[in-house]
Design an enzyme around this catalytic site. Structure first.
Site, short mmCIF file in Angstrom:
data_model
loop_
_atom_site.label_atom_id
_atom_site.label_comp_id
_atom_site.label_asym_id
_atom_site.label_seq_id
_atom_site.Cartn_x
_atom_site.Cartn_y
_atom_site.Cartn_z
CG HIS A 177 57.12 24.22 36.57
ND1 HIS A 177 58.20 24.27 37.55
CD2 HIS A 177 55.87 23.92 37.24
CE1 HIS A 177 57.66 24.30 38.98
NE2 HIS A 177 56.37 24.21 38.66
CG ASP A 207 61.35 25.61 37.15
OD1 ASP A 207 60.66 25.94 35.99
OD2 ASP A 207 60.90 24.60 37.83
CB SER A 286 55.08 25.57 41.34
OG SER A 286 55.26 24.39 41.42
#
Length: 443
Positions: A177, A207, A286
């Site tokens: 993402h 992911d 992230s």
């Protein structure tokens, strides 16, 4: 300071050796103590004063009178005593000139700056951050936009995140993402050098994405890879990333839970065995590494549970054991080959309203694995009435209650495996063998 101490010791020795031969008055021997204080405060001034000629002064000092007295009496002594006297004279003159030239505040001579002392655990944390920071990178996601007025095509940042160097070949691992929807990607290393990055491959279901940069080998510091199978709740963890664009930020915490399950933001497919931590994970963290106390990678920071979007003490990391297998496939083949049944199923809430447990098949294309095996989809009859399709209740003898259970079982299988699917068809159950196939875009 060492030179001043040595000079002071030499003076004291000379005074003690010459005290018997040179019975000086008490006032003359007490005077150099003030000079010694100044020398300890400014040793450089004392050294310079020895090398340059002393400025002429009209006033006479106590040290000067001491020097004249020493010279007068040195004529009657043997050679050894004369040498000691000359040395004492030079030292006395140097101290006197230092006192006269340097402007020293006596009170400040005793001010000592204490050395900073860190605890053992603090030193370990500092060392861990310093050793692993070169492995963490900053990723900028660029998108092509067209100006509404000039119609010029521009590349503007649409997001950022973190990542880390996987090997010496320039592979960088991050979350999918972080790079989703990017037309161009920039990777900034720890020394602030920036390189263009290309996508090697990605796995939307888990992911995970792998990039590659053409950077010199001496600038690439692969992160140590650990294992996540033996983690324990309560052990310390450390997260390094770039929250809110602030590069290389360290947060600490503990493992709050293990074997959690979250859904992929891209496909909704569950990610099992996720690590839960209370280490602060904010937007921009992230894709960054989660480390154990030895500095080894144990997970990728991927999500937080927060109504506001900021850290609320509940963060999630994909375990490194899951990541390693995915990265190996992406580096070798550029894709992850994952088996599918080839069906579309209804939301879990819809099946619960029917009063049954399982996965309701909405569609099973004829060219897919389930369609070839004979699973029936949901459809309407000629009167518009809804005819429910097969409801999958188990796969290979493992009970299926919802879609997450089905995905979890399929993750343990490989492409080409034959699985036994038990379905509820009408009012009876049937067992149907199905040969698993890869996704159409991965064949």
């Amino acid at each position: 300071m060492a030179a001043a101490t040595a000079l002071h010791s030499l003076l004291c020795t000379s005074l003690s050796n010459s005290s018997s031969a040179f019975p000086l008055p008490r006032s003359h021997l007490a005077r150099p103590a003030k000079s010694v204080l100044s020398l300890h405060r400014t040793p450089a001034a004392a050294v310079v004063s020895i090398l340059r000629p002393a400025p002429p002064r009209s006033r006479d000092s106590g040290s000067g009178r001491t020097a004249l007295l020493l010279l007068a009496r040195a004529r009657d002594l043997p050679l050894a005593s004369a040498l000691d006297s000359v040395l004492l004279v030079c030292t006395s003159i140097a101290l006197s000139v230092s006192l006269l030239v340097a402007d020293v505040d006596p009170a400040s001579a005793f001010v000592v700056t204490p050395q900073r002392k860190l605890q053992t655990d603090e030193l370990a944390t500092v060392r861990l951050f310093q050793e692993n920071t070169p492995s963490v990178v900053y990723i900028t996601n660029l998108a092509v936009k067209q100006d509404a007025f000039t119609l010029d095509v521009l590349e503007v940042p649409q997001g950022s995140g973190s990542g880390f160097v996987w090997d010496n070949e320039g592979h960088v691992v991050t979350n999918y993402h972080v790079i989703r929807g990017a037309s161009d990607l920039k990777v900034t290393l720890a020394d602030q050098s920036t390189y263009d990055a290309r996508v090697v491959g990605f796995d939307q279901d888990k992911d995970v994405a792998v990039l590659r940069v053409d950077a010199p080998n001496d600038k690439l510091r692969p992160i140590p890879i650990g294992i996540s199978a033996d983690l324990l709740v309560g052990q310390k963890v450390y997260a390094i990333g770039n929250p809110f664009g602030l590069d290389h930020t360290l947060t600490t915490g503990v493992i709050s839970g293990l074997r959690r399950e979250i859904s992929s933001a891209a496909t909704g497919r569950p990610i099992q065995d996720v690590i839960q931590t209370d280490a602060a994970i904010n937007p921009g963290n992230s894709g960054g590494p989660l480390l154990d106390s030895s500095g080894s990678l144990i997970g990728i920071n991927t999500a937080i549970y927060s109504p506001s979007g900021a850290s609320s003490g509940v963060g999630f990391s994909i375990p490194v054991d899951t990541v390693s297998g995915i990265v190996d496939q992406l580096v070798k083949f550029g894709k992850v080959t994952r088996p599918i049944l080839g069906i579309k199923f209804a939301p879990d809430q819809s099946v619960e309203q029917l009063g049954v447990s399982g996965v309701l098949v909405l569609d099973a294309p004829a060219n897919g694995p389930a369609g070839k095996a004979g699973l029936l989809p949901t459809k309407r009859d000629s009167y518009g009435r809804l005819i429910l399709g097969d409801i999958i209740t188990s796969v290979n003898g493992k009970k299926v209650v919802n879609g997450s259970d089905l995905y979890r079982i399929l993750d343990q299988c490989k492409v080409g495996d034959t699985v036994t699917v038990e379905v509820l068809r009408g009012d009876h159950k049937e067992k149907i063998p199905v040969i698993l196939e890869p996704k159409p875009d991965e064949s």
